[in-house]
Design an enzyme around this catalytic site. Structure first.
Site, short mmCIF file in Angstrom:
data_model
loop_
_atom_site.label_atom_id
_atom_site.label_comp_id
_atom_site.label_asym_id
_atom_site.label_seq_id
_atom_site.Cartn_x
_atom_site.Cartn_y
_atom_site.Cartn_z
N ALA A 19 0.86 -1.22 0.06
CA ALA A 19 0.13 -0.04 0.01
C ALA A 19 0.96 1.28 -0.10
O ALA A 19 2.04 1.26 0.46
CB ALA A 19 -0.87 -0.25 1.19
N GLY A 78 0.80 -5.25 1.17
CA GLY A 78 -0.21 -5.12 0.32
C GLY A 78 0.28 -5.66 -1.28
O GLY A 78 -0.64 -6.44 -1.94
N GLU A 121 0.08 -9.52 -0.64
CA GLU A 121 -1.65 -9.85 -0.25
C GLU A 121 -2.29 -9.82 -1.77
O GLU A 121 -2.91 -10.66 -2.17
CB GLU A 121 -2.19 -8.43 0.44
CG GLU A 121 -1.93 -8.73 1.89
CD GLU A 121 -2.29 -7.47 3.01
OE1 GLU A 121 -1.85 -6.64 2.41
OE2 GLU A 121 -3.03 -7.89 3.79
N GLU A 123 4.01 -5.20 7.35
CA GLU A 123 3.20 -4.11 7.95
C GLU A 123 3.31 -3.86 9.55
O GLU A 123 3.37 -2.76 10.02
CB GLU A 123 1.53 -4.42 7.68
CG GLU A 123 1.12 -4.39 6.51
CD GLU A 123 1.40 -5.41 5.47
OE1 GLU A 123 2.40 -6.37 5.80
OE2 GLU A 123 0.66 -5.44 4.64
C1 LIG Z 1 -8.02 1.49 6.44
C2 LIG Z 1 -7.03 1.22 5.22
C3 LIG Z 1 -6.68 0.03 4.71
C4 LIG Z 1 -5.24 -0.07 4.11
C5 LIG Z 1 -4.90 -1.56 3.77
C6 LIG Z 1 -3.42 -1.79 3.71
C7 LIG Z 1 -3.13 -3.04 3.81
C8 LIG Z 1 -1.74 -3.32 3.69
O1 LIG Z 1 -1.54 -4.62 4.10
C9 LIG Z 1 -0.46 -2.14 4.28
C10 LIG Z 1 0.72 -1.93 3.35
O2 LIG Z 1 0.86 -2.60 2.41
S1 LIG Z 1 1.73 -1.09 4.45
C11 LIG Z 1 3.14 -1.11 3.43
C12 LIG Z 1 3.79 -2.49 3.35
N1 LIG Z 1 5.24 -2.46 2.65
C13 LIG Z 1 6.20 -2.24 3.17
O3 LIG Z 1 6.36 -1.76 4.28
C14 LIG Z 1 7.33 -2.17 2.32
C15 LIG Z 1 8.21 -0.86 2.57
N2 LIG Z 1 9.13 -0.42 1.50
C16 LIG Z 1 10.40 -1.13 1.57
O4 LIG Z 1 10.56 -2.05 2.53
C17 LIG Z 1 11.46 -0.66 0.66
O5 LIG Z 1 11.17 0.63 0.15
C18 LIG Z 1 11.67 -1.54 -0.53
C19 LIG Z 1 12.33 -2.89 0.08
C20 LIG Z 1 10.32 -1.91 -1.25
C21 LIG Z 1 12.70 -1.09 -1.40
O6 LIG Z 1 13.84 -0.70 -0.71
P1 LIG Z 1 14.86 0.31 -1.65
O7 LIG Z 1 15.09 -0.09 -3.04
O8 LIG Z 1 16.18 0.36 -0.57
O9 LIG Z 1 14.40 1.82 -1.78
P2 LIG Z 1 13.68 2.95 -0.74
O10 LIG Z 1 14.60 3.78 -0.51
O11 LIG Z 1 13.51 2.27 0.49
O12 LIG Z 1 12.17 3.26 -1.60
C22 LIG Z 1 12.41 3.91 -2.63
C23 LIG Z 1 11.14 5.04 -2.47
O13 LIG Z 1 9.97 4.41 -2.38
C24 LIG Z 1 9.22 4.93 -1.34
N3 LIG Z 1 8.68 3.61 -0.87
C25 LIG Z 1 8.86 2.64 -0.73
N4 LIG Z 1 7.68 1.49 -0.34
C26 LIG Z 1 6.72 2.51 -0.39
C27 LIG Z 1 5.34 2.27 0.01
N5 LIG Z 1 4.99 1.10 0.27
N6 LIG Z 1 4.61 3.43 -0.03
C28 LIG Z 1 5.07 4.63 -0.19
N7 LIG Z 1 6.14 5.02 -0.61
C29 LIG Z 1 7.10 3.79 -0.61
C30 LIG Z 1 10.36 5.35 -0.27
O14 LIG Z 1 9.89 6.12 0.56
C31 LIG Z 1 11.45 5.96 -1.20
O15 LIG Z 1 10.93 7.07 -1.53
P3 LIG Z 1 11.93 8.24 -1.45
O16 LIG Z 1 10.99 9.59 -1.77
O17 LIG Z 1 12.81 8.12 -2.86
O18 LIG Z 1 12.65 8.29 -0.23
#
Ligand SMILES: CCCCCCC[C@H](O)CC(=O)SCCNC(=O)CCNC(=O)[C@H](O)C(C)(C)COP(=O)([O-])OP(=O)([O-])OC[C@H]1O[C@@H](n2cnc3c(N)ncnc32)[C@H](O)[C@@H]1OP(=O)([O-])[O-]
Length: 716
Positions: free
Chosen positions: A61, A100, A103, A123
């Site tokens: 997400a 997500g 998922e 998450e």
């Molecule tokens: C009621 C509502 C209901 C909602 C339901 C949702 C359910 C869902 O289960 C929730 C989720 O998925 S929660 C999500 C669960 N997912 C996670 O927790 C994964 C989180 N992400 C990571 O762990 C790492 O970024 C990666 C391993 C994907 C890439 O690593 P790498 O190659 O070292 O690269 P990097 O330097 O890390 O990132 C590059 C750029 O991308 C950006 N960005 C990245 N992900 C983003 C995101 N999801 N979003 C936005 N931005 C995101 C990051 O900020 C950066 O931006 P900058 O402006 O350039 O600084």
């Protein structure tokens, strides 16, 4: 958004297009929903392949959306529609499928992954749970126990492990998309039945109740007050005990309890701050995007004490060739044995390491591009080493000092190329701890800072660039915190009471347990050098005052008694024997404190837990504001990342500066004023100018502090 292409052979290809990680923003969700309907409606399409642009399937997400009102199609109905559809959908996973993103892949009927891909449900690290069906589908796919592990730790798993666990159906080494398309053609028209994970029954341990109870106990112990891990256990438990639709409802309820929580905000702030500190800048104008790091293939480590050994291991594991230097043969031998043992212990499952050479001869450093000096923490000794290094190494060698607070500029001044000297403050054990403070002096060149920052990243660390002052950022802020803890003992508290308050706040260990672990003699030596204790103290000076301010000699007195902490079997606490780890409250310490108070005419009082927290934490935070005023840290995020990654600050509280904002800056100011009034001889409790200015500016959100900081700095 999502792109739609019809490819020959009756396959529709849907590509998530939201670089860099194809996060599921409202536009992407809309794109998937629309393109999927198109594929389903098209009679020519027999199967669908879902993939991501730019070598990444999907990073989950869009976390940036969480701060505002959510709009656009929901993830849950979108994934449900994929699963319920009559046409098979194959996820082609390259790069990452996280949160997500996984998922979404679990809603697909088949998953094909590249062998270098990673998947996971992280998450929990953002203070949330996988609320797009992850807590219900994953247990149905891989069983309750394995799903619980993944969901409560948030760890990423390799494609190989994902295959073993059954998360993915097939791995490819080459063209993932080509394999997925071919596979989609081969299964078109086959019944989907149990490929729909929501229809399956999860495999559960025999004694489900006690399994879930045990899991709750375990996560509570590990979580140190974080709410999300427990909610994850409850949601996964619902997969085992409720039908799918009710389990989904439970997942949503639990997510609702977390979604707007202070902990989720703090953890998401940490996520973005960790990335922000990589975009460093220095007051002299050096910046991450203009300074080019030098490639480092060969490095040297000088000094094979505990830190030097860890640094050598860290470099080797990043594939950098290392020359390890000790001037004394015997210490070299001990270092060799220790480094080899560390490498062997960490070898399983790891890639190849760079070559390693041990020597007593500094002349062997002619070929290295970077040296990390890690000798004894003594300025005179380090200066001598820097003079030698400057004489031996080529003039363009980058020279780094591993120091926890000594003046980097004084070391630079001992060399031919002071612009190539920086501090690299590792945290012990250096091959384990994630933080690296990169300390630039007034003369450090942009390329030197960029190279050290980049090196930290290569070593798998979070590097934060900081200015040069005693203790840099982390240890400078620690000083007033420790000082308050000692004053609280004088006033009536016991070490275990102070520690308990801090541990309940979320620290892994309280201040006195940490002191016992790291050895009380470390600070004793520093205080002796600073003339605060020992022969440097002016005769006749009161034991409880130094340099015109309140001083507590308590830790010095313990050291004089030979109580140095765990290594001597006694410190603030009592241990089974030297080297033992389990701390027990010590009646000796209690009566020692009692006598001390009597001797100095101090009337002990019951110190409330709230006061313990406020005095220790707000003194530390106050120093953090001074660090910002002085330009030693660029922004509050730098401080918070240092504290979360290097000092055991509970991540779900976002770091000290975030915590101050969450408590309310006016409250922090008010309490500091109160305590400073009560203890006017403790200058550290006097609120900083920046804190006052921030409060006067109406308590702006932490993201806006930098503007106020700039104004305060220009006036100081
Ligand atoms: C009621 C509502 C209901 C909602 C339901 C949702 C359910 C869902 O289960 C929730 C989720 O998925 S929660 C999500 C669960 N997912 C996670 O927790 C994964 C989180 N992400 C990571 O762990 C790492 O970024 C990666 C391993 C994907 C890439 O690593 P790498 O190659 O070292 O690269 P990097 O330097 O890390 O990132 C590059 C750029 O991308 C950006 N960005 C990245 N992900 C983003 C995101 N999801 N979003 C936005 N931005 C995101 C990051 O900020 C950066 O931006 P900058 O402006 O350039 O600084």
């Amino acid at each position: 958004m999502a792109r739609y292409v019809r490819i020959p052979g009756s396959i529709a290809l849907i590509t998530l297009a939201n670089p860099p990680v194809n996060a599921l923003s409202a536009a992407v969700r809309r794109g998937i929903t629309e393109t999927l309907s198109r594929a389903i409606a098209d009679p020519e399409v027999k199967a669908v392949v879902l993939c991501g642009e730019n070598g990444n399937f999907c990073g989950g997400a869009d976390i940036k959306e969480f701060a505002g009102p959510m709009s656009g199609p929901g993830l849950v109905p979108m994934i449900d529609a994929i699963e319920a559809g009559e046409k098979p959908v194959v996820a082609a996973i390259e790069g990452v499928a996280l949160g997500g993103g996984l998922e979404l892949a679990l809603g697909c009927h088949y998953r094909i992954a590249h062998c270098k891909a990673r998947v996971g449900l992280p998450e929990v690290t953002l203070g949330l749970l996988p609320a797009a069906g992850g807590t219900q589908r994953l247990p149905r796919l891989i069983g309750l126990s394995a799903a619980l592990d993944l969901i409560t730790t948030g760890r990423h798993v390799s494609a190989q492990e994902a295959l073993q666990l059954g998360i993915v159906d097939r791995l490819t080494e080459g063209d993932t998309l080509g394999v997925a398309v071919e596979f989609a053609q081969s299964i078109a028209g086959q019944p989907l039945g149990s490929r729909r994970l929501s229809t399956r029954t999860p495999a559960c341990p025999a004694d489900l109740d006690s399994f879930l109870q045990g899991a709750l106990v375990q996560v509570r112990r590990r979580a140190r007050g974080a709410m999300a891990p427990e909610a994850c256990v409850r949601a996964v438990g619902a997969a085992a005990t409720l039908p799918y639709s009710q389990g989904m409802q439970r997942e949503q309820e639990l997510m609702a309890s977390l979604f707007r929580s202070a902990q989720a905000r703090a953890l998401q702030y940490c996520f973005f701050s960790q990335r922000l500190v990589g975009r460093w800048s220095t007051p002299s104008g050096a910046r991450w995007d203009s300074a080019e790091p030098r490639p480092i293939r060969r490095a040297a480590v000088i000094g094979l004490g505990t830190m030097g050994r860890g640094i050598a291991v860290s470099l080797l594991q990043a594939g950098i060739a290392v020359v390890a230097v000790e001037t004394d043969e015997q210490q070299l031998e001990a270092g060799r044995r220790a480094v080899t043992a560390l490498l062997e212990r960490r070898a399983q499952g790891r890639g190849s390491e760079g070559p390693l050479r041990f020597t007593t001869d500094l002349q062997q450093l002619r070929q290295v591009e970077l040296v990390i000096e890690a000798v004894f923490e003594d300025l005179a000794v380090k200066k001598q080493v820097f003079r030698q290094l400057s004489a031996v190494c080529p003039a363009d060698t980058l020279l780094c000092t591993n120091t926890s607070g000594l003046d980097v500029e004084q070391l630079a001044a001992c060399t031919r190329s002071p612009e190539l000297v920086v501090g690299t403050h590792f945290f012990g054990p250096a091959h384990v701890m994630k933080l690296l403070e990169v300390v630039y002096g007034p003369r450090s060149s942009p390329v030197a800072v960029a190279t050290a920052m980049h090196l930290g990243k290569r070593l798998g660390k979070v590097s934060v660039a900081v200015g040069n002052c005693p203790g840099f950022v982390g240890n400078r802020m620690l000083k007033p915190y420790l000082e308050q803890a000692h004053f609280l003992l004088e006033e009536g508290a016991a070490p275990e009471q102070v520690d308990q308050a801090l541990e309940e706040f979320g620290f892994a260990m309280g201040v006195f347990r940490v002191a016992d672990l790291s050895g009380l003699d470390v600070g004793w030596r520093v205080r002796k050098e600073a003339g605060l204790t020992g022969p440097g103290v002016a005769p006749g000076e009161s034991p409880r005052r130094r340099q015109g301010r309140r001083y507590s000699p308590l830790p010095d007195l313990l050291c004089e008694q030979g109580r140095l902490g765990q290594k001597t079997g006694r410190g603030w606490y009592l241990y089974e024997g030297p080297g033992a780890r389990e701390a027990r409250p010590d009646p000796w310490t209690h009566s020692f404190l009692q006598q001390y108070r009597q001797q100095h005419g101090l009337q002990p009082r019951a110190v409330p837990q709230q006061e313990v927290l406020e005095r220790c934490l707000y003194a530390l935070i106050n120093e953090g504001f001074r660090v910002l005023e002085d330009g030693i840290a660029t922004g509050p995020e730098d401080i918070d990342i240092i504290y979360v990654f290097g000092y055991g600050w509970p991540r779900h509280r976002g770091g000290p500066m975030f915590h101050a904002g969450a408590v309310g800056l006016a409250t922090v100011l008010d309490r500091l004023e109160h305590y400073h009034h009560a203890h006017p001889d403790i200058p550290n409790l006097q609120p900083s100018a920046l804190l006052r200015r921030l409060v006067a500016s109406g308590n702006p959100p932490i993201q806006k502090w930098r503007e106020v900081i700039r104004r305060v700095r220009s006036q100081l």
